[in-house]
Enzyme design. Structure first.
Site, short mmCIF file in Angstrom:
data_model
loop_
_atom_site.label_atom_id
_atom_site.label_comp_id
_atom_site.label_asym_id
_atom_site.label_seq_id
_atom_site.Cartn_x
_atom_site.Cartn_y
_atom_site.Cartn_z
N HIS A 151 -1.58 8.92 -5.63
CA HIS A 151 -2.08 7.59 -5.25
C HIS A 151 -3.59 7.66 -5.05
CE1 HIS A 151 -2.66 4.20 -2.28
NE2 HIS A 151 -1.97 3.58 -3.20
N HIS A 171 -6.24 -0.56 -8.08
CA HIS A 171 -6.19 -1.67 -7.13
C HIS A 171 -7.16 -2.77 -7.56
CE1 HIS A 171 -4.41 1.53 -4.69
NE2 HIS A 171 -3.75 0.55 -4.11
N HIS A 303 -0.49 -7.13 1.94
CA HIS A 303 -0.55 -5.72 1.56
C HIS A 303 -1.69 -4.98 2.26
CE1 HIS A 303 -2.41 -2.55 -0.98
NE2 HIS A 303 -1.22 -2.04 -0.81
N HIS A 307 -1.46 -2.47 5.72
CA HIS A 307 -2.01 -1.11 5.63
C HIS A 307 -2.94 -0.84 6.81
CE1 HIS A 307 -0.90 1.17 2.06
NE2 HIS A 307 -0.89 0.07 1.35
N PHE A 324 -7.14 3.85 1.17
CA PHE A 324 -6.37 4.13 -0.03
C PHE A 324 -6.15 5.63 -0.24
CE2 PHE A 324 -7.93 -0.04 -1.92
CZ PHE A 324 -6.71 -0.66 -1.73
N HIS A 337 5.52 -0.63 0.22
CA HIS A 337 5.37 -1.01 -1.19
C HIS A 337 6.67 -1.47 -1.83
CE1 HIS A 337 1.30 -0.94 -2.59
NE2 HIS A 337 1.07 -0.13 -1.57
#
Ligand SMILES: [Cu+2]
Length: 576
Positions: A151, A171, A303, A307, A324, A337
């Site tokens: 990721h 992203h 989203h 996070h 991220f 997710h």
């Protein structure tokens, strides 16, 4: 028979069709791209592979070189640790194309809302398998941290785009949904493999933060290997999630928070998501010419916000979930997710979508993942567009947010009366300004006349506020809110998604970067972002459909030091 068909197609039918297509491509109707696409599809069917041109130009990572990348605080993030490097030839010899799994109704994986799962046996097995993955050596493709690094690599730009001297990031564009679907797909199958034969149909649970019962950190993830130390402890259960979280907790009661979360879901899934691009993100394509940066509604909220809400406040970048590069180190990432993945399908059903784009650049974009047998697999976006072929499904969840269409705070007639007294600042496009304080501008729009035109527009066109040229400098985490026809700025500052005047919020998460990208075209440092907000339904509710301008208020909420925008305008475009 098929051989004969192919032979006939190659020698007789195909040349005729090609010539016809060539000839018709000079006429205006049908347009050239559609003709070209059909020709390419036909070509693939006959010859069984895509055109050379297409393979060369598809958007994907150059995995022959994983390069050191850095967090926003310039700390090395070491995503490439344990990752082998391939030569072009080795890659061709190693990687295989994705194949749809075989499954039937009895062994389909069923992803359930995490708050409904009471099966202690399931929880124990899930924890055991996660523990096992965490203990594998780092050079094992199934190692938990190594999967998290995957990721990280695709987020911080550790890979260049194949054939371009330019980073790949998944992203803030339409790649967000298919990439994460594939990532989760393999993670789930790896867990199932570890569990052995009896758990062959293991499915990850989903964090159902869009219904009141699911709006807290799931208990299942508060113990054992599913627990993660780097989370914000003040947000532990039973605190209600703040789905529009930015940096600080709001002071709403639990009931008010639930209401605000549901209203936000309505805006992100319904009124703000009425066009393909608004929901999915901007249609990125390969190379500098195809670059874009624009987040879809759901990626932005909840989203990004969930996070940040989960990550630890005291950490420089709200690690782990809040950045991220580190997010997937927390096992809760996958349940978060899974809900995003589920909501992609929910959105499709709401608008009766089958396909977002009929576009080879979309279908052919590709990524690499390790499967449960440690095989390197090349996955194309087109492999991920039909969830029903992927061997898993979701237990349906109620959608209470559908009934949470916000109401105007002030009666539109009264608000417009008050706004008419406001001095027009002579709006000409702002000429660029910094986001250091709240401001209001009058933005002109065109009023469609004629009954038939208006009917057509209502059905097919979405009107949008476009905040363009957002320059976030060194990719800080930025947040600002946008309101329409709000009577005054103080009221806007005190408001949120629960009022109809709220149009949307811009929110980015820190994403990390490559230090050598100064010489490259790199999204977050070199090029600017556009923020589009769908407002057709809002204009109806605010009785502004016949007005030749609207008042737009921008409320900076934080992280905006040094951030500027070039201007604000209204655009109309086809929904799909
Ligand atoms: Cu995420």
């Amino acid at each position: 028979m098929e051989n004969f068909l192919r032979y006939a197609a190659t020698r007789v039918i195909l040349p005729v069709i090609f010539i016809t297509l060539l000839l018709t491509s000079f006429s205006v109707d049908p347009p050239l791209p559609a003709v070209k696409q059909k020709a390419q599809t036909l070509f693939r069917w006959v010859f069984g592979f895509s055109t050379v041109e297409q393979r060369r130009t598809s958007l994907g990572p150059n995995v022959t070189k994983c390069q050191a990348s850095f967090s926003d605080a310039d700390a090395p993030v070491n995503c490439c640790a344990g990752v082998p490097s391939f030569t072009e030839e080795e890659l061709l010899a190693t990687a295989v194309d994705f194949k749809f799994p075989e499954f039937n109704s009895s062994n389909i994986r069923v992803r359930r809302p995490v708050h409904t799962i009471k099966d202690q046996d399931y929880i124990a097995r899930y924890r055991r398998a996660t523990e096992y993955l965490k203990n594998l050596p780092l050079n094992h493709p199934h190692n938990f941290a190594r999967q998290a690094n995957m990721h990280c690599m695709y987020c911080t730009g550790a890979y260049d785009q194949v054939n371009y001297d330019m980073v790949l990031k998944i992203h803030r564009t339409r790649l967000f949904f298919p990439w994460h679907r594939a990532y989760l797909y393999f993670h789930e199958r790896i867990l199932a493999k570890v569990m052995g034969e009896e758990d062959d149909n293991f499915a990850v649970p989903y964090w159902n933060w869009d219904v009141p019962e699911g709006m807290y950190m799931p208990e299942m993830f508060m113990e054992g290997s599913l627990y993660h130390f780097n989370r914000e402890e003040t947000h532990f259960p039973p605190l209600v999630t703040q789905n529009d979280f930015y940096r600080t907790d709001n002071n709403l009661t639990s009931e008010e928070r639930v209401e605000a979360n549901l209203a936000l879901m309505y805006v992100q899934m319904v009124s703000g998501a009425r066009s393909t691009e608004l929901f999915m993100g901007c249609p990125v394509k390969p190379g500098p010419a195809g670059w874009c940066m624009g987040l879809g509604t759901l990626e932005m909220y909840p989203h990004n916000s969930i996070h940040s809400w989960t990550g630890k406040l005291a950490n420089p970048e709200r690690e782990d979930m809040g950045a991220f590069y580190s997010a997937a180190r927390d096992p809760l990432f996958y349940s978060h997710h899974a809900n995003i993945d589920r909501l992609w399908d929910v959105w499709r059903d709401l608008y009766d979508y089958k396909l977002e784009w009929d576009d080879p650049d979309w279908f052919e974009s590709f990524f690499y993942f390790y499967d449960e047998n440690m095989q390197l697999v090349r996955v194309k976006v087109s492999d991920m567009l039909d969830r029903t072929k992927l061997g898993y499904r979701y237990v349906e969840s109620p959608t209470p947010w559908l009934n949470h269409r916000p109401k105007p705070l002030v009666k539109p007639r009264l608000a417009k009366k008050a706004l008419a007294k406001k001095t027009d600042t002579g709006y000409v496009g702002l000429g660029g300004r910094t986001l250091d304080s709240t401001f209001t501008v009058r933005v002109p729009r065109t009023v469609t006349v004629g009954k038939e035109m208006r009917r057509k527009e209502k059905e097919e066109v979405e009107e949008m506020i476009v905040v363009y040229g957002i320059d976030a400098g060194d990719d800080v985490a930025v947040r600002f809110d946008v309101f329409v026809n709000m009577i005054d700025e103080a009221t806007a500052i005190a408001s949120d998604a629960r009022v109809r005047e709220y149009a949307g919020s811009f929110l980015t998460m820190r994403s990390g970067k490559r230090l050598d990208t100064a010489t490259k075209i790199e999204g977050s440092t070199k090029l600017k972002t556009t923020f589009k907000i769908g407002i057709s339904e809002i204009l109806e509710d605010l009785e502004a459909v016949d007005d030749d301008s609207i008042w737009v208020t921008v409320v900076p909420r934080g992280g905006v030091t040094g951030v500027s925008i070039e201007g604000i305008k209204i655009e109309k475009s086809k929904r799909r």
